[in-house]
Design a protein around this motif. Structure first.
Motif, PDB file in Angstrom:
ATOM      1  N   ILE A 137       1.479   6.129  17.311  1.00 26.19           N
ATOM      2  CA  ILE A 137       2.287   5.391  16.338  1.00 26.19           C
ATOM      3  C   ILE A 137       1.899   5.882  14.953  1.00 26.19           C
ATOM      4  O   ILE A 137       0.722   5.903  14.598  1.00 26.19           O
ATOM      5  N   ASP A 138       2.886   6.281  14.156  1.00 29.30           N
ATOM      6  CA  ASP A 138       2.611   6.849  12.847  1.00 29.30           C
ATOM      7  C   ASP A 138       1.864   5.869  11.952  1.00 29.30           C
ATOM      8  O   ASP A 138       2.122   4.655  11.976  1.00 29.30           O
ATOM      9  N   TRP A 139       0.965   6.413  11.125  1.00 33.47           N
ATOM     10  CA  TRP A 139       0.221   5.603  10.166  1.00 33.47           C
ATOM     11  C   TRP A 139       1.172   4.905   9.197  1.00 33.47           C
ATOM     12  O   TRP A 139       0.929   3.767   8.793  1.00 33.47           O
ATOM     13  N   GLU A 140       2.276   5.538   8.867  1.00 34.52           N
ATOM     14  CA  GLU A 140       3.249   4.910   7.962  1.00 34.52           C
ATOM     15  C   GLU A 140       3.757   3.589   8.527  1.00 34.52           C
ATOM     16  O   GLU A 140       4.011   2.635   7.786  1.00 34.52           O
ATOM     17  N   TYR A 174     -10.444  -2.654  10.831  1.00 31.39           N
ATOM     18  CA  TYR A 174      -9.436  -2.043  11.700  1.00 31.39           C
ATOM     19  C   TYR A 174      -8.153  -1.749  10.942  1.00 31.39           C
ATOM     20  O   TYR A 174      -7.767  -2.485  10.034  1.00 31.39           O
ATOM     21  N   ASN A 175      -7.509  -0.652  11.355  1.00 30.79           N
ATOM     22  CA  ASN A 175      -6.191  -0.284  10.839  1.00 30.79           C
ATOM     23  C   ASN A 175      -6.170  -0.146   9.320  1.00 30.79           C
ATOM     24  O   ASN A 175      -5.205  -0.524   8.655  1.00 30.79           O
ATOM     25  N   GLN A 176      -7.244   0.428   8.775  1.00 33.11           N
ATOM     26  CA  GLN A 176      -7.330   0.621   7.330  1.00 33.11           C
ATOM     27  C   GLN A 176      -7.185   2.081   6.930  1.00 33.11           C
ATOM     28  O   GLN A 176      -7.297   2.411   5.758  1.00 33.11           O
ATOM     29  N   TRP A 220       1.431  -3.247   9.319  1.00 30.03           N
ATOM     30  CA  TRP A 220       1.091  -4.351  10.214  1.00 30.03           C
ATOM     31  C   TRP A 220       0.053  -5.279   9.578  1.00 30.03           C
ATOM     32  O   TRP A 220      -0.990  -4.821   9.104  1.00 30.03           O
ATOM     33  N   GLN A 221       0.334  -6.571   9.607  1.00 32.60           N
ATOM     34  CA  GLN A 221      -0.682  -7.552   9.211  1.00 32.60           C
ATOM     35  C   GLN A 221      -1.406  -8.083  10.448  1.00 32.60           C
ATOM     36  O   GLN A 221      -2.625  -8.200  10.461  1.00 32.60           O
ATOM     37  N   GLN A 222      -0.633  -8.384  11.469  1.00 35.15           N
ATOM     38  CA  GLN A 222      -1.203  -8.828  12.743  1.00 35.15           C
ATOM     39  C   GLN A 222      -0.699  -7.915  13.857  1.00 35.15           C
ATOM     40  O   GLN A 222       0.461  -7.496  13.839  1.00 35.15           O
TER      41      GLN A 222
END
Length: 262
Positions: free
Chosen positions: A72-75, A247-249, A80-82
């Motif tokens: 899944i692209d970083w863009e 996460y996801n930063q 995503w928040q949750q």
């Protein structure tokens, strides 16, 4: 006792259902797994992945990041928040060795932080559940019991989760900074973090590669049990001001080195 949160009960149910899929393959003979693209390990990964994704989509509209669908692209991800963070089968080596130390990991991430996690070890029939702010529990054949991380007491032997094999210089450096005797506690997969969460170990230093789905669920369990999970600097491994693991930063899903401590 039963879990106090209906959503956690649902996630545990999903993890167990995926675990049943895994065990159907685990119990077969798969000595030739290295020679086939459709290896039983891959089959187990995919079977668990499909089961979890189907169930989570029926449960909520949140996006899902799984090891088996990580392209899944970083863009997109950075919006995503949750989201749900999933490792359908954590512990490749343990699965192949058939030592039972592999897990299904499902975490709920909120603004970079794990807030709920379920770690289910289907071969051991053990589950760890953590809800940050509410508590953490272990479920075994004997029932469901609360767990809590346990700080090291003066004079007590340090129990440190580590590899069964030779220790790296960085790990030796950390152990030398601890006052008193140290004992290495060996365990596979995300169960390593759960050992600190349950009070069976004081520290888990990770100075090797992991991905976010390897740690998210057990990270939530550790936090819910009162432990800390922080970024580890090999030159200052016991830094009291270390940043929390997040996460996801960033575009990469690889974790930095980290330390789980009571």
């Amino acid at each position: 006792m039963t879990l106090p949160d209906p959503l956690a009960q649902q996630i545990l149910r999903i993890a167990k259902k995926a675990g049943n899929e895994i065990m159907g393959i685990y119990e077969k003979d798969f000595d030739i797994y290295e020679k086939q693209d459709t290896s039983p390990l891959t089959e187990a990964d995919l079977a668990a992945h499909k089961c979890i994704v189907k169930e989570l989509k029926e449960l909520s509209d949140l996006p899902i990041l799984s090891e088996e669908s990580a392209d899944i692209d970083w863009e997109e991800r950075q919006t995503w928040q949750q989201y749900w963070l999933v490792d359908p089968l954590d512990g490749t080596k343990e699965f192949i060795k058939k030592n039972g130390e592999f897990t299904v990991n499902i975490a709920l991430i909120d603004n970079g932080k794990p807030t709920m996690g379920v770690v289910y070890a289907p071969a051991r029939k053990e589950a760890y559940v953590g809800i940050v702010g509410k508590g953490a529990w272990i479920e075994t054949a004997a029932g469901t019991q609360p767990i809590a991380a346990r700080q090291h007491r003066s004079g007590e032997t340090w129990k440190v989760v580590g590899s069964r094999s030779h220790q790296s210089p960085e790990i030796k450096n950390l152990l030398e900074q601890l006052e008193g005797e140290t004992e290495l506690v060996a365990m596979g997969s995300s169960l390593k973090l759960c050992l600190v969460a349950s009070g069976d170990a004081h520290l888990y230093p990770r100075l090797g590669p992991t991905s976010e789905w390897d740690t998210g669920a057990a990270h939530a369990v550790a936090l819910a049990a009162g432990a800390n999970v922080t970024v580890l600097d090999p030159d200052n491994p016991l830094d009291p001001d270390a940043e929390p693991l997040s996460y996801n930063q960033k575009s990469s899903v690889l974790n930095p080195f980290f330390l789980v401590s009571a």
